[in-house]
Design a protein around this motif. Structure first.
Motif, PDB file in Angstrom:
ATOM      1  N   GLN A 127      -5.681  55.265  87.606  1.00  0.00           N
ATOM      2  CA  GLN A 127      -5.936  54.793  88.962  1.00  0.00           C
ATOM      3  C   GLN A 127      -7.375  55.081  89.362  1.00  0.00           C
ATOM      4  O   GLN A 127      -7.904  56.148  89.084  1.00  0.00           O
ATOM      5  CB  GLN A 127      -4.966  55.452  89.955  1.00  0.00           C
ATOM      6  N   ARG A 128      -7.974  54.136  90.008  1.00  0.00           N
ATOM      7  CA  ARG A 128      -9.359  54.273  90.457  1.00  0.00           C
ATOM      8  C   ARG A 128      -9.484  55.475  91.400  1.00  0.00           C
ATOM      9  O   ARG A 128      -8.688  55.651  92.312  1.00  0.00           O
ATOM     10  CB  ARG A 128      -9.788  53.007  91.163  1.00  0.00           C
ATOM     11  N   GLY A 129     -10.471  56.306  91.141  1.00  0.00           N
ATOM     12  CA  GLY A 129     -10.771  57.430  92.012  1.00  0.00           C
ATOM     13  C   GLY A 129      -9.917  58.666  91.793  1.00  0.00           C
ATOM     14  O   GLY A 129     -10.122  59.669  92.454  1.00  0.00           O
ATOM     15  N   ASN A 130      -8.958  58.620  90.877  1.00  0.00           N
ATOM     16  CA  ASN A 130      -8.117  59.796  90.644  1.00  0.00           C
ATOM     17  C   ASN A 130      -8.875  60.788  89.774  1.00  0.00           C
ATOM     18  O   ASN A 130      -9.189  60.500  88.633  1.00  0.00           O
ATOM     19  CB  ASN A 130      -6.804  59.413  89.976  1.00  0.00           C
ATOM     20  N   ARG A 131      -9.138  61.953  90.322  1.00  0.00           N
ATOM     21  CA  ARG A 131      -9.893  62.969  89.595  1.00  0.00           C
ATOM     22  C   ARG A 131      -9.079  64.241  89.395  1.00  0.00           C
ATOM     23  O   ARG A 131      -9.607  65.259  88.984  1.00  0.00           O
ATOM     24  CB  ARG A 131     -11.196  63.271  90.333  1.00  0.00           C
ATOM     25  N   LEU A 132      -7.778  64.190  89.709  1.00  0.00           N
ATOM     26  CA  LEU A 132      -6.955  65.384  89.542  1.00  0.00           C
ATOM     27  C   LEU A 132      -6.922  65.831  88.088  1.00  0.00           C
ATOM     28  O   LEU A 132      -6.808  65.011  87.180  1.00  0.00           O
ATOM     29  CB  LEU A 132      -5.525  65.125  90.011  1.00  0.00           C
ATOM     30  N   SER A 133      -6.977  67.140  87.886  1.00  0.00           N
ATOM     31  CA  SER A 133      -6.966  67.677  86.525  1.00  0.00           C
ATOM     32  C   SER A 133      -5.556  67.812  85.973  1.00  0.00           C
ATOM     33  O   SER A 133      -5.388  67.995  84.769  1.00  0.00           O
ATOM     34  CB  SER A 133      -7.670  69.028  86.487  1.00  0.00           C
ATOM     35  N   ILE A 134      -4.555  67.742  86.832  1.00  0.00           N
ATOM     36  CA  ILE A 134      -3.157  67.785  86.408  1.00  0.00           C
ATOM     37  C   ILE A 134      -2.422  66.687  87.148  1.00  0.00           C
ATOM     38  O   ILE A 134      -2.484  66.621  88.382  1.00  0.00           O
ATOM     39  CB  ILE A 134      -2.508  69.147  86.731  1.00  0.00           C
ATOM     40  N   THR A 135      -1.737  65.823  86.391  1.00  0.00           N
ATOM     41  CA  THR A 135      -0.961  64.761  87.016  1.00  0.00           C
ATOM     42  C   THR A 135       0.387  64.625  86.313  1.00  0.00           C
ATOM     43  O   THR A 135       0.493  64.882  85.111  1.00  0.00           O
ATOM     44  CB  THR A 135      -1.692  63.405  86.957  1.00  0.00           C
ATOM     45  N   PRO A 136       1.408  64.209  87.061  1.00  0.00           N
ATOM     46  CA  PRO A 136       2.706  63.988  86.433  1.00  0.00           C
ATOM     47  C   PRO A 136       2.686  62.737  85.567  1.00  0.00           C
ATOM     48  O   PRO A 136       1.913  61.808  85.806  1.00  0.00           O
ATOM     49  CB  PRO A 136       3.652  63.822  87.621  1.00  0.00           C
ATOM     50  N   VAL A 137       3.544  62.737  84.572  1.00  0.00           N
ATOM     51  CA  VAL A 137       3.742  61.601  83.675  1.00  0.00           C
ATOM     52  C   VAL A 137       5.240  61.306  83.708  1.00  0.00           C
ATOM     53  O   VAL A 137       6.049  62.230  83.583  1.00  0.00           O
ATOM     54  CB  VAL A 137       3.284  61.952  82.235  1.00  0.00           C
ATOM     55  N   THR A 138       5.615  60.048  83.860  1.00  0.00           N
ATOM     56  CA  THR A 138       7.040  59.717  83.870  1.00  0.00           C
ATOM     57  C   THR A 138       7.603  59.823  82.449  1.00  0.00           C
ATOM     58  O   THR A 138       6.852  59.755  81.464  1.00  0.00           O
ATOM     59  CB  THR A 138       7.302  58.295  84.398  1.00  0.00           C
ATOM     60  N   ALA A 139       8.913  59.944  82.370  1.00  0.00           N
ATOM     61  CA  ALA A 139       9.563  59.993  81.052  1.00  0.00           C
ATOM     62  C   ALA A 139       9.288  58.704  80.273  1.00  0.00           C
ATOM     63  O   ALA A 139       9.049  58.747  79.057  1.00  0.00           O
ATOM     64  CB  ALA A 139      11.059  60.224  81.202  1.00  0.00           C
ATOM     65  N   ALA A 140       9.294  57.571  80.964  1.00  0.00           N
ATOM     66  CA  ALA A 140       9.018  56.292  80.293  1.00  0.00           C
ATOM     67  C   ALA A 140       7.590  56.268  79.737  1.00  0.00           C
ATOM     68  O   ALA A 140       7.367  55.813  78.605  1.00  0.00           O
ATOM     69  CB  ALA A 140       9.253  55.134  81.258  1.00  0.00           C
ATOM     70  N   GLU A 141       6.624  56.748  80.521  1.00  0.00           N
ATOM     71  CA  GLU A 141       5.232  56.791  80.046  1.00  0.00           C
ATOM     72  C   GLU A 141       5.099  57.747  78.868  1.00  0.00           C
ATOM     73  O   GLU A 141       4.438  57.447  77.866  1.00  0.00           O
ATOM     74  CB  GLU A 141       4.300  57.223  81.188  1.00  0.00           C
ATOM     75  N   TRP A 142       5.730  58.934  78.995  1.00  0.00           N
ATOM     76  CA  TRP A 142       5.692  59.921  77.915  1.00  0.00           C
ATOM     77  C   TRP A 142       6.242  59.323  76.621  1.00  0.00           C
ATOM     78  O   TRP A 142       5.631  59.428  75.566  1.00  0.00           O
ATOM     79  CB  TRP A 142       6.482  61.163  78.306  1.00  0.00           C
ATOM     80  N   ASN A 143       7.398  58.692  76.713  1.00  0.00           N
ATOM     81  CA  ASN A 143       8.037  58.121  75.528  1.00  0.00           C
ATOM     82  C   ASN A 143       7.205  56.990  74.934  1.00  0.00           C
ATOM     83  O   ASN A 143       7.058  56.903  73.718  1.00  0.00           O
ATOM     84  CB  ASN A 143       9.457  57.640  75.855  1.00  0.00           C
ATOM     85  N   PHE A 144       6.654  56.126  75.775  1.00  0.00           N
ATOM     86  CA  PHE A 144       5.825  55.032  75.285  1.00  0.00           C
ATOM     87  C   PHE A 144       4.626  55.569  74.507  1.00  0.00           C
ATOM     88  O   PHE A 144       4.358  55.137  73.392  1.00  0.00           O
ATOM     89  CB  PHE A 144       5.351  54.141  76.451  1.00  0.00           C
TER      90      PHE A 144
END
Length: 150
Positions: A127-144
């Motif tokens: 995402q544009r402008g997202n600079r967070l050093s820790i972000t959640p990942v969905t199970a679907a994204e993780w698996n992909f």
């Protein structure tokens, strides 16, 4: 189990450093939202993509696991540290960290390759402008990513 993406500058701590040490505290986080993820949502056993940032070729470089719950980040109390916070005290720490353990090194999965997959379009890292050093990942994204890209 929850999934995360955790950014580290390889000059500070790289996936190779984590592999050599086995575990490291995820120190130096100075964003309240990222701190709150560690405090409120991360649990022992959660998995994370270890992401190299602020380098020539940013991207996912490996996998790690949360191995200790949130605790005071010692760097906030050290005046010689770039992460020193004069308002923090041992009785009332402002900043937390979790400990992570090495799971495995992967091929470098660059940001451009992540962007090429519509299945990953909602990831905060993209995402544009997202600079967070820790972000959640969905199970679907993780698996992909784990099953199709690494």
């Amino acid at each position: 189990m929850a999934y995360w993406l955790m950014k580290s500058e390889p000059a500070e701590v790289s996936i190779d450093d984590l592999a050599a040490r086995g575990t490291v505290p995820w120190f130096g986080v100075r964003n309240y939202q990222a701190r709150n993820f560690m405090r409120d949502a991360m649990r022992i056993g959660d998995r994370a993509f270890f992401y190299h940032s602020s380098c020539a070729e940013p991207g996912i470089a490996g996998l790690c696991e949360i191995c200790a719950p949130a605790h005071a980040d010692a760097t906030q109390f050290d005046p010689a540290s770039p992460y020193f916070d004069p308002k923090a005290t041992p009785d009332k720490p402002r900043w937390l960290c979790v400990d992570v353990s090495f799971v495995r090194k992967t091929r470098l999965l660059p940001l451009a390759e992540l962007r090429a997959h519509p299945e990953l379009a909602a990831m905060p890292i993209l995402q544009r402008g997202n600079r967070l050093s820790i972000t959640p990942v969905t199970a679907a994204e993780w698996n992909f990513i784990s099953e199709r890209l690494l």
